[in-house]
Design a protein around this motif. Structure first.
Motif, short mmCIF file in Angstrom:
data_model
loop_
_atom_site.label_atom_id
_atom_site.label_comp_id
_atom_site.label_asym_id
_atom_site.label_seq_id
_atom_site.Cartn_x
_atom_site.Cartn_y
_atom_site.Cartn_z
N ILE A 141 0.83 -1.22 0.00
CA ILE A 141 0.00 0.00 0.00
C ILE A 141 0.86 1.26 0.00
O ILE A 141 0.46 2.30 -0.52
N ILE A 172 2.15 1.79 -3.80
CA ILE A 172 1.22 1.97 -4.91
C ILE A 172 1.44 3.35 -5.52
O ILE A 172 1.33 4.35 -4.82
N TYR A 200 -5.60 2.50 -9.20
CA TYR A 200 -5.06 2.95 -7.91
C TYR A 200 -6.01 2.57 -6.77
O TYR A 200 -5.58 1.99 -5.75
N ASN A 201 -7.30 2.83 -6.95
CA ASN A 201 -8.29 2.49 -5.91
C ASN A 201 -8.42 0.99 -5.75
O ASN A 201 -8.60 0.48 -4.64
N LYS A 227 -5.45 -0.35 -3.78
CA LYS A 227 -5.58 0.06 -2.38
C LYS A 227 -6.56 -0.87 -1.68
O LYS A 227 -6.35 -1.27 -0.53
N THR A 254 -5.47 -3.27 1.48
CA THR A 254 -6.10 -3.14 2.80
C THR A 254 -6.98 -4.34 3.11
O THR A 254 -7.16 -4.71 4.26
#
Length: 479
Positions: free
Chosen positions: A123, A126, A155-156, A159, A163
């Motif tokens: 994370i 990125i 990107y999202n 992520k 997570t």
């Protein structure tokens, strides 16, 4: 040390003789340890069938198949104990059986037990959307909006993968649908993106997909290709990217009485993949059969990007936009959108439904964006600006022969003009340049005195030839 121990201990010369063989055997054994064992009879991997029973000659059999074999022998009509003494009957030896020959592409890598599942991308590592877009800019000309949307979406997504479920708020997956004319750079964008992120990528074609039980590729074969790209590592594949091209070819067929096995049925079969679920996929094959191992892959963290040209979509959009009353001063002219080059940007979910995509399928692709068709100026930029532009490739090829290659601006415009006539986007550029460079690439290696070649507009248009300068002339010009 006893004489017996000395006898069993290999001496140095014996080790030296077989040193290369020992290393090779050791490496093969180490490589085999990374992959799961597969049952010789049912072809199920160890993760599915359970612990394997080792037989001579590297043959593995699962406990189920072994038990069925014992049951068949004990419950059958033949008394196997008498076979040994029967004339003409020879009982086979397990050691004589051929070694189990499972191709490497059908072997599944073992899951690491006791270790937490690590994301492919940390994370903290990125790249931010603007950095992803800047990297795409080096390879892809134009399509600013598409590059921006893909950068933010990827990107999202990573992520979300990094997570995972660290808190109560679960982030939904952001699958994408890109719409653009042929040759506008849909596949090239995805290839460049996967290379930049260094994640497994599978590019597949929706045209060969059919409903299960019919001739063609099973729907799960798209995940099989990703598994192969990840070197059969299931954990790595579960965080990869799948690009399904020609997605418009599985649109619902209209006005047909036949079963739609390659249209709506495929869309319905892909719903569980897009949403995220555990699917059984064949390893090293496109369809399930008894001789191919199966493994389970979870698609929850796989990013799906679908792309298609949607050739008749422009007409559907025009029809919707001109639906207003054609009577009165406020009415739109019927030919208002005939020459609108940005007509695809006005697409809505309703238009895609009218095209033949089912609502459930579109709903699982929340990010919908379009790519613009290429004009002549963009084609000229594609020829010379990207990091691996076509002209740079040819300049490098001739540089290996110590020859400098140049293109006049007029020649570039002429090549782009010919590509526009073909109406196949950037794909036409390569074909045109290959045609004109054929004689040059053939003739130049004949003469070592050639130092520079300049491609002119006249050569492209067929009214002249390229400008060739010899090495001595080049030296004189420099002085």
């Amino acid at each position: 040390m006893s004489d017996k121990d000395k006898k069993n201990e290999p001496n140095e010369t014996e080790i030296e003789k077989v040193d290369g063989t020992d290393v090779e055997v050791e490496e093969t054994k180490k490589e085999d340890d990374e992959y799961e064992k597969v049952c010789f009879i049912c072809h199920r991997p160890e993760s599915t069938a359970g612990k394997m029973i080792e037989l001579p000659n590297n043959i593995s059999v699962c406990s189920d198949c072994m038990q069925k074999s014992f049951d068949a022998m004990s419950n059958g009509q033949i008394d196997y104990s008498q076979l040994m003494n029967m004339p003409g009957v020879q009982v086979f030896n397990m050691a004589d059986m051929e070694q189990q020959n499972i191709p490497k592409q059908q072997k599944i890598k073992k899951k690491k037990e006791g270790e937490d599942k690590k994301p492919l991308i940390d994370i903290r590592e990125i790249p931010a959307p603007h950095r992803i877009k800047a990297s795409l800019d080096e390879y892809v000309v134009g399509q600013e909006y598409a590059k921006k949307v893909m950068s933010v979406g990827v990107y999202n997504h990573y992520k979300r993968v990094a997570t995972d479920t660290m808190d109560d708020i679960e982030i939904e997956k952001s699958n994408m649908l890109m719409i653009g004319p042929t040759g506008s750079g849909k596949t090239y964008l995805v290839k460049t993106l996967a290379r930049l992120l260094d994640v497994p990528l599978a590019i597949t074609d929706a045209t060969s997909l059919t409903e299960a039980g019919y001739i063609g590729d099973d729907i799960e074969s798209v995940v099989s290709k990703l598994l192969a790209a990840a070197d059969n590592d299931v954990e790595k594949a579960e965080q990869g990217i799948i690009f399904i091209d020609e997605i418009d070819k599985i649109a619902k067929k209209k006005n047909t009485s036949q079963r739609d096995v390659s249209g709506e049925s495929v869309q319905q079969g892909m719903l569980k993949l897009l949403e995220g679920s555990d699917v059984e996929v064949p390893v090293g094959a496109n369809s399930k059969n008894a001789m191919v191992p199966l493994t389970t892959v979870n698609t929850r963290n796989i990013l799906f990007i679908c792309g298609g040209a949607f050739p008749d979509l422009e007409g559907i959009i025009k029809e919707r936009l001109t639906k207003q009353s054609s009577i009165g001063f406020g009415a739109d002219l019927k030919d208002k959108y005939d020459h609108d080059k940005t007509i695809l940007e006005k697409v809505t979910v309703e238009d895609l439904r009218n095209f033949g995509m089912i609502p459930e399928f579109i709903g699982r692709l929340p990010i919908i964006f379009t790519l613009r068709g290429l004009d002549q100026d963009m084609l000229v930029k594609i020829l010379k600006e990207p990091k691996n532009a076509i002209l740079k490739q040819y300049q490098k090829l001739l540089a290996l022969d110590e020859v400098k290659l140049d293109f006049d601006e007029g020649a570039l415009q002429a090549i782009a003009g010919k590509a526009m006539e073909k109406d196949t986007g950037a794909r036409a550029l390569r074909a045109i340049i290959e045609e004109f460079m054929l004689d040059i690439m053939y003739e130049i290696p004949k003469d070592d005195n050639i130092g520079e070649v300049t491609i002119t507009k006249e050569y492209i248009e067929g009214t002249g030839g390229p400008v060739i300068m010899l090495r001595g002339q080049e030296a004189m010009r420099l002085r």
